[in-house]
Motif scaffolding. Structure first.
Motif, PDB file in Angstrom:
ATOM      1  N   SER A   1      43.554  16.487  42.068  1.00 46.24           N
ATOM      2  CA  SER A   1      42.148  16.704  41.729  1.00 46.24           C
ATOM      3  C   SER A   1      41.972  17.262  40.321  1.00 46.24           C
ATOM      4  O   SER A   1      40.851  17.546  39.911  1.00 46.24           O
TER       5      SER A   1
ATOM      6  N   PHE B   1      37.244  17.255  44.118  1.00 48.08           N
ATOM      7  CA  PHE B   1      37.824  17.929  42.963  1.00 48.08           C
ATOM      8  C   PHE B   1      38.221  19.378  43.224  1.00 48.08           C
ATOM      9  O   PHE B   1      38.255  20.198  42.313  1.00 48.08           O
TER      10      PHE B   1
ATOM     11  N   GLU C   1      37.479  24.680  41.642  1.00 48.68           N
ATOM     12  CA  GLU C   1      37.129  23.262  41.581  1.00 48.68           C
ATOM     13  C   GLU C   1      37.165  22.759  40.146  1.00 48.68           C
ATOM     14  O   GLU C   1      36.672  23.417  39.241  1.00 48.68           O
TER      15      GLU C   1
ATOM     16  N   ARG D   1      33.790  17.912  38.103  1.00 46.75           N
ATOM     17  CA  ARG D   1      33.786  16.541  38.624  1.00 46.75           C
ATOM     18  C   ARG D   1      33.428  15.499  37.582  1.00 46.75           C
ATOM     19  O   ARG D   1      33.939  14.371  37.624  1.00 46.75           O
TER      20      ARG D   1
ATOM     21  N   THR E   1      25.971  16.043  43.534  1.00 48.71           N
ATOM     22  CA  THR E   1      26.384  15.255  42.374  1.00 48.71           C
ATOM     23  C   THR E   1      25.170  14.620  41.712  1.00 48.71           C
ATOM     24  O   THR E   1      24.326  14.024  42.384  1.00 48.71           O
TER      25      THR E   1
END
Length: 345
Positions: free
Chosen positions: A228, A254, A266, A269, A299
């Motif tokens: 990721s 991610f 994380e 992304r 997202t």
């Protein structure tokens, strides 16, 4: 498919297309349609012509409907799987019907399979020929098989890594019969980033050689752990150095440290997808929740799809719904509608 996949063999606590269920810790020509079908197909193609990409359906979007009570808990899932993989298939839908479901219920003419729904069929060549016939009869194109629970291609133990490579051969053979372009695998392994990278380059390289002999790509998804990290994964693919080895950028997988619902760290992304697009042979449009305007709340699809377009990608973007608020059917439709709206914009 897949928020992603994290070796259910050892831990069943994470949940998503592959990381949650199955990844590592570090991770055609169709038969001629009738007149009615021809007009519907033309309409579908005209709609797609307004987009710079095509839309496919990832099978994981319907995993609850395929598993049913087989996924009542991760502990129960693991117990049933150990008895026989088919025992987890207790849902109202039959995985064999997936191509027909995609076309009939969602108007989607391209599909992405997940191997766990067909695990006992891996070496059953007649099964794959029959599934291919169903696709041809329905005018549905098979794109890839997403593979999990076959060992870690980045395992630092050479014998275990070799076994993992060989475990994937049957899925390459099945993909070839179906007319797929790829199998999706995991670049997983335990060790330092450099140790796993070295192992993954070797494992992926050997599997890619088998894939190339059969005209099938081996593509890696960002699926937790090292995979990721967009920079890490892109450097692995670059060093494998084969046109038959690429990536499947996923909008939502991610998490580089921690698990599903408990991500400690994380990776960005948007940066990650941008880094992986250079090697992309498909794109996974992960979705969970939507606001009143139909936008995905985790997202920014407009921003993400601009990254995809700027990379020159014109292939298939797979709908992969994993939410819990909307039903699977409504979630798939909402994701498809959002992709069409953003794509036209």
């Amino acid at each position: 498919m897949k928020s992603n996949r994290r070796n259910v063999i050892k831990t069943l606590g994470a949940a998503s297309t592959g990381l949650a269920l199955f990844g590592g810790a570090n991770l055609v020509s169709a038969c001629g349609p009738g007149k009615k079908e021809q007009s519907a197909e033309a309409s579908s193609e005209e709609k797609a012509a307004a987009l710079f990409f095509n839309i496919s359906l990832a099978q994981w979007s319907l995993h609850k409907s395929f598993f049913g009570d087989g996924l009542s808990s991760w502990e129960n899932f693991g117990k049933l799987w150990d008895e026989h993989p088919d025992k987890v298939l207790q849902g109202v839908l039959n995985p064999v019907d997936f191509p027909t479901i995609a076309k009939r219920d969602f108007g989607i003419n391209a599909v992405e399979y997940v191997n766990v729904f067909y695990y006992s069929k891996k070496n059953d060549l007649q099964f794959w020929k029959d599934l291919r016939k169903q696709c041809d009869d329905q005018g549905v194109k098979s794109l890839m098989i997403m593979c999990d629970r076959e060992g870690n291609l980045g395992d630092t133990d050479e014998a275990a890594r070799t076994q993992a490579v060989e475990n994937h051969y049957g899925w390459v053979d099945a993909a070839k019969i179906l007319g797929c372009h790829s199998i999706r695998v995991n670049a997983a392994g335990n060790g330092t980033a450099e140790e796993v990278k070295t192992a993954a380059i070797d494992g992926l390289g050997r599997l890619t050689a088998y894939g190339q002999d059969n005209g099938i790509n081996v593509i890696v998804e960002n699926h937790g752990g090292y995979s990721s990290d967009g920079q890490w994964l892109s450097s692995v693919i670059e060093e494998v150095a084969s046109d038959y080895c690429g990536t499947l950028p996923d909008f939502g997988n991610f998490c580089v440290e921690g698990g599903h619902g408990n991500c400690i760290r994380e990776y960005d992304r948007y940066r990650g997808v941008k880094e992986l697009m250079s090697f992309a042979k498909g794109v996974s449009a992960k979705s969970h929740d939507f606001d009143e305007e139909g936008n995905e709340t985790h997202t920014d699809y407009e921003r993400m799809m601009k990254i995809v377009k700027d990379a020159g990608f014109t292939g298939y973007v797979g709908v992969e719904y994993e939410g819990n608020v909307l039903s699977e059917v409504d979630g798939i439709k909402a994701t498809k509608k959002l992709l069409e709206r953003v794509g036209k914009a």
